[in-house]
Design an enzyme around this catalytic site. Structure first.
Site, PDB file in Angstrom:
ATOM      1  N   ASN A  71      38.646  57.387  40.753  1.00  0.00           N
ATOM      2  CA  ASN A  71      40.065  57.044  40.683  1.00  0.00           C
ATOM      3  C   ASN A  71      40.483  57.303  39.240  1.00  0.00           C
ATOM      4  O   ASN A  71      40.254  56.485  38.360  1.00  0.00           O
ATOM      5  CB  ASN A  71      40.247  55.574  41.075  1.00  0.00           C
ATOM      6  N   ARG A 131      40.759  59.720  44.616  1.00  0.00           N
ATOM      7  CA  ARG A 131      41.987  59.059  45.037  1.00  0.00           C
ATOM      8  C   ARG A 131      43.181  59.832  44.473  1.00  0.00           C
ATOM      9  O   ARG A 131      43.231  60.130  43.284  1.00  0.00           O
ATOM     10  CB  ARG A 131      42.023  57.632  44.497  1.00  0.00           C
ATOM     11  N   HIS A 189      49.452  52.871  49.705  1.00  0.00           N
ATOM     12  CA  HIS A 189      48.375  51.948  50.107  1.00  0.00           C
ATOM     13  C   HIS A 189      47.773  52.358  51.453  1.00  0.00           C
ATOM     14  O   HIS A 189      47.170  51.523  52.135  1.00  0.00           O
ATOM     15  CB  HIS A 189      48.882  50.489  50.272  1.00  0.00           C
ATOM     16  N   HIS A 197      49.301  44.282  52.767  1.00  0.00           N
ATOM     17  CA  HIS A 197      48.486  44.468  51.565  1.00  0.00           C
ATOM     18  C   HIS A 197      49.234  43.812  50.413  1.00  0.00           C
ATOM     19  O   HIS A 197      50.250  44.334  49.942  1.00  0.00           O
ATOM     20  CB  HIS A 197      48.266  45.961  51.284  1.00  0.00           C
ATOM     21  N   ASN A 253      48.572  43.502  43.319  1.00  0.00           N
ATOM     22  CA  ASN A 253      49.578  43.681  42.266  1.00  0.00           C
ATOM     23  C   ASN A 253      50.754  44.472  42.809  1.00  0.00           C
ATOM     24  O   ASN A 253      51.906  44.138  42.589  1.00  0.00           O
ATOM     25  CB  ASN A 253      48.963  44.393  41.063  1.00  0.00           C
ATOM     26  N   ARG A 266      57.265  44.875  40.208  1.00  0.00           N
ATOM     27  CA  ARG A 266      58.278  45.734  40.859  1.00  0.00           C
ATOM     28  C   ARG A 266      59.188  44.898  41.743  1.00  0.00           C
ATOM     29  O   ARG A 266      58.737  43.977  42.418  1.00  0.00           O
ATOM     30  CB  ARG A 266      57.611  46.798  41.723  1.00  0.00           C
ATOM     31  N   ARG A 268      48.219  33.841  40.398  1.00  0.00           N
ATOM     32  CA  ARG A 268      47.544  32.582  40.035  1.00  0.00           C
ATOM     33  C   ARG A 268      48.306  31.868  38.916  1.00  0.00           C
ATOM     34  O   ARG A 268      48.472  30.654  38.943  1.00  0.00           O
ATOM     35  CB  ARG A 268      46.103  32.862  39.586  1.00  0.00           C
ATOM     36  N   GLU A 304      39.171  49.910  49.208  1.00  0.00           N
ATOM     37  CA  GLU A 304      39.743  51.258  49.184  1.00  0.00           C
ATOM     38  C   GLU A 304      38.707  52.305  48.775  1.00  0.00           C
ATOM     39  O   GLU A 304      38.715  53.420  49.284  1.00  0.00           O
ATOM     40  CB  GLU A 304      40.955  51.278  48.231  1.00  0.00           C
TER      41      GLU A 304
HETATM   42  P1  ADP Z   1      45.395  45.496  42.715  1.00  0.00           P
HETATM   43  O1  ADP Z   1      46.602  45.695  43.528  1.00  0.00           O
HETATM   44  O2  ADP Z   1      45.560  45.829  41.270  1.00  0.00           O
HETATM   45  O3  ADP Z   1      44.111  46.001  43.337  1.00  0.00           O
HETATM   46  P2  ADP Z   1      44.506  42.885  43.585  1.00  0.00           P
HETATM   47  O4  ADP Z   1      44.455  43.308  45.011  1.00  0.00           O
HETATM   48  O5  ADP Z   1      43.228  42.482  42.919  1.00  0.00           O
HETATM   49  O6  ADP Z   1      45.231  43.910  42.651  1.00  0.00           O
HETATM   50  O7  ADP Z   1      45.521  41.656  43.496  1.00  0.00           O
HETATM   51  C1  ADP Z   1      45.875  41.070  42.288  1.00  0.00           C
HETATM   52  C2  ADP Z   1      46.702  39.833  42.605  1.00  0.00           C
HETATM   53  O8  ADP Z   1      45.901  38.930  43.382  1.00  0.00           O
HETATM   54  C3  ADP Z   1      47.141  39.062  41.359  1.00  0.00           C
HETATM   55  O9  ADP Z   1      48.484  38.644  41.497  1.00  0.00           O
HETATM   56  C4  ADP Z   1      46.226  37.843  41.399  1.00  0.00           C
HETATM   57  O10 ADP Z   1      46.832  36.724  40.820  1.00  0.00           O
HETATM   58  C5  ADP Z   1      46.080  37.625  42.870  1.00  0.00           C
HETATM   59  N1  ADP Z   1      44.938  36.780  43.157  1.00  0.00           N
HETATM   60  C6  ADP Z   1      43.637  37.021  42.965  1.00  0.00           C
HETATM   61  N2  ADP Z   1      42.896  35.936  43.308  1.00  0.00           N
HETATM   62  C7  ADP Z   1      43.776  34.994  43.717  1.00  0.00           C
HETATM   63  C8  ADP Z   1      43.656  33.659  44.192  1.00  0.00           C
HETATM   64  N3  ADP Z   1      42.480  33.066  44.305  1.00  0.00           N
HETATM   65  N4  ADP Z   1      44.799  33.006  44.528  1.00  0.00           N
HETATM   66  C9  ADP Z   1      45.999  33.597  44.400  1.00  0.00           C
HETATM   67  N5  ADP Z   1      46.169  34.852  43.958  1.00  0.00           N
HETATM   68  C10 ADP Z   1      45.075  35.536  43.618  1.00  0.00           C
END
Ligand code: ADP
Length: 389
Positions: free
Chosen positions: A7, A74, A163, A191, A194, A224, A267, A367
């Site tokens: 990636n 990717r 996605h 999904h 972020n 976004r 979080r 992914e």
């Molecule tokens: P990306 O889209 O970059 O792959 P992720 O799928 O890892 O990102 O998602 C990141 C998001 O998931 C962040 O907003 C993070 O706060 C949230 N997140 C991760 N663990 C938890 C949790 N235990 N409770 C709530 N949100 C979480």
């Protein structure tokens, strides 16, 4: 049989090496700060890729490039040309280049990664796996914008969706979990990471998704805005004097959860809300409400829904967001079991209330594994002589 998944971004190369027989991850890592000065600078993608290969060789994970069955890359945007992963050749490279205007932050880095890997491992078959491909099954009434038709056709302005690798992955796993063939299932996949997007999947094919020409449309995300009255940026241009580029950056990087309450990590948003910050509570309210609206819309699109699937960092871990997204949907056959929803687990699981018609699943996405599997399938379908390794 080893497959390397890359990636490549503008300043980093994330990599993961799989042994496909067992789907085991043999090595995972990232070379970052490419092009930035530092203690051990990585000048460009060529040097970055060399580092990846030397880490893999020195750790004994591979004996050399010849040990790789294939490399899966990717690629964020495949335009309307790619419905499937594609074995990389000159035409595929050109098509990815043509799509740069739709994904200026992603496709150039993706492309550089492919070009370098091709140049340095010419004997290894390489496959481009597109985030957009899975959504190419959307019907015209779902992917067109209500704008002047010829203008959109001339500039390829339409909804593409993203996605796709994640939606495809969890949809297939959902079918496994439910013990039914994907062709018999109607799913709404959510999904929530972020970036965030919803997809309506009928019989294994995406029929609608919340992201559009770019990943800005749809759900509220970390930074976004998602859905917005298209007049707002024009109004803000007049009100603030900001040029279009700055406004686009504002919608992409300064909005969403971050724009509402100053934190883009869910979080952190919860911590702020628990501490009494009303803007953080509002952000959680808005986030859950937007997801719920899409569940309702896609229930209407599909008619019958067999399962909702939550995935991504928030979808997998955040019971409160899942609760809000499903709250009040029992007339649609959607109701959570509070205890199941609240018990944390890393395993795929069902969390709906006993006896409700729509299953609610939490399935961790992967992914990279999906890219490796699609790379393997692509090479298996079109085995070149190198593909026999
Ligand atoms: P990306 O889209 O970059 O792959 P992720 O799928 O890892 O990102 O998602 C990141 C998001 O998931 C962040 O907003 C993070 O706060 C949230 N997140 C991760 N663990 C938890 C949790 N235990 N409770 C709530 N949100 C979480």
């Amino acid at each position: 049989m080893k497959i390397l998944v890359l990636n490549s971004g503008s300043s980093s190369i994330k990599y993961r090496l799989f042994r496909m027989e067992s789907m085991a991850v043999l090595r995972v890592g990232v070379v970052d700060r490419i092009g930035e000065p530092g203690a051990s600078p990585v000048r460009d993608h060529r040097e970055g890729f060399l580092r990846v290969m030397s880490v893999l060789s020195e750790s004994g994970a591979i004996r050399g490039a010849a040990d790789l069955y294939g490399i899966g890359h990717r690629v964020v945007h495949g335009g309307d040309r790619f419905r499937e992963p594609a074995r990389v050749d000159a035409g595929v490279l050109e098509a990815i280049r043509e799509t740069i205007p739709f994904a200026p932050l992603h496709n150039p880095g993706n492309l550089q990664g492919i070009e370098v890997a091709l140049a340095m491992c010419p004997g290894v078959p390489q496959v481009a796996v597109f985030d957009t491909a899975f959504h190419q099954t959307m019907p015209p009434h779902a992917f067109h914008y209500a704008l002047p038709y010829d203008l959109c056709a001339a500039h390829r302005v339409r909804r593409y969706g993203f996605h796709g690798t994640s939606h495809a992955h969890v949809a297939r796993r959902a079918a496994g979990l439910l013990g039914k063939p994907p062709g018999m299932l109607n799913l709404i996949t959510l999904h929530l990471g972020n970036g965030a997007s919803a997809a309506a999947i009928r019989g294994g094919e995406s029929v609608d998704t919340s992201m559009g020409m770019t990943p800005l449309e749809g759900l509220i995300m970390g930074t976004r805005c998602g859905d917005l009255d298209p007049a707002v940026p024009f109004f803000l241009a007049g009100a603030t004097g900001k040029p279009p580029g700055e406004l686009l950056a504002l919608l992409n990087e300064e909005s969403g959860l971050k724009g509402i309450c100053g934190a883009n990590d869910m979080r952190e948003v919860h911590r702020k809300a628990a501490g009494g910050d009303p803007s953080a509570s509002l952000a959680i309210d808005m986030y859950g409400y937007r997801v719920k609206k899409y569940i309702g819309a896609y229930t209407a699109v599909l008619g019958r829904v067999d399962a909702l699937v939550f995935t991504g960092g928030i979808g997998e871990n955040d019971a409160e967001v899942r609760r809000r997204a499903c709250e009040g949907l029992s007339p649609l056959g959607i109701a959570l079991d509070d205890a199941r929803n609240g018990s944390p687990s890393k395993d795929p699981r069902e969390i709906q209330r006993e006896g409700t018609p729509v299953k609610i699943l939490v399935i961790p996405t992967d992914e990279e594994l999906e890219i490796a599997l699609q790379t393997l399938a692509c090479l298996g379908n079109h085995p070149g002589e190198e593909g026999q390794r």
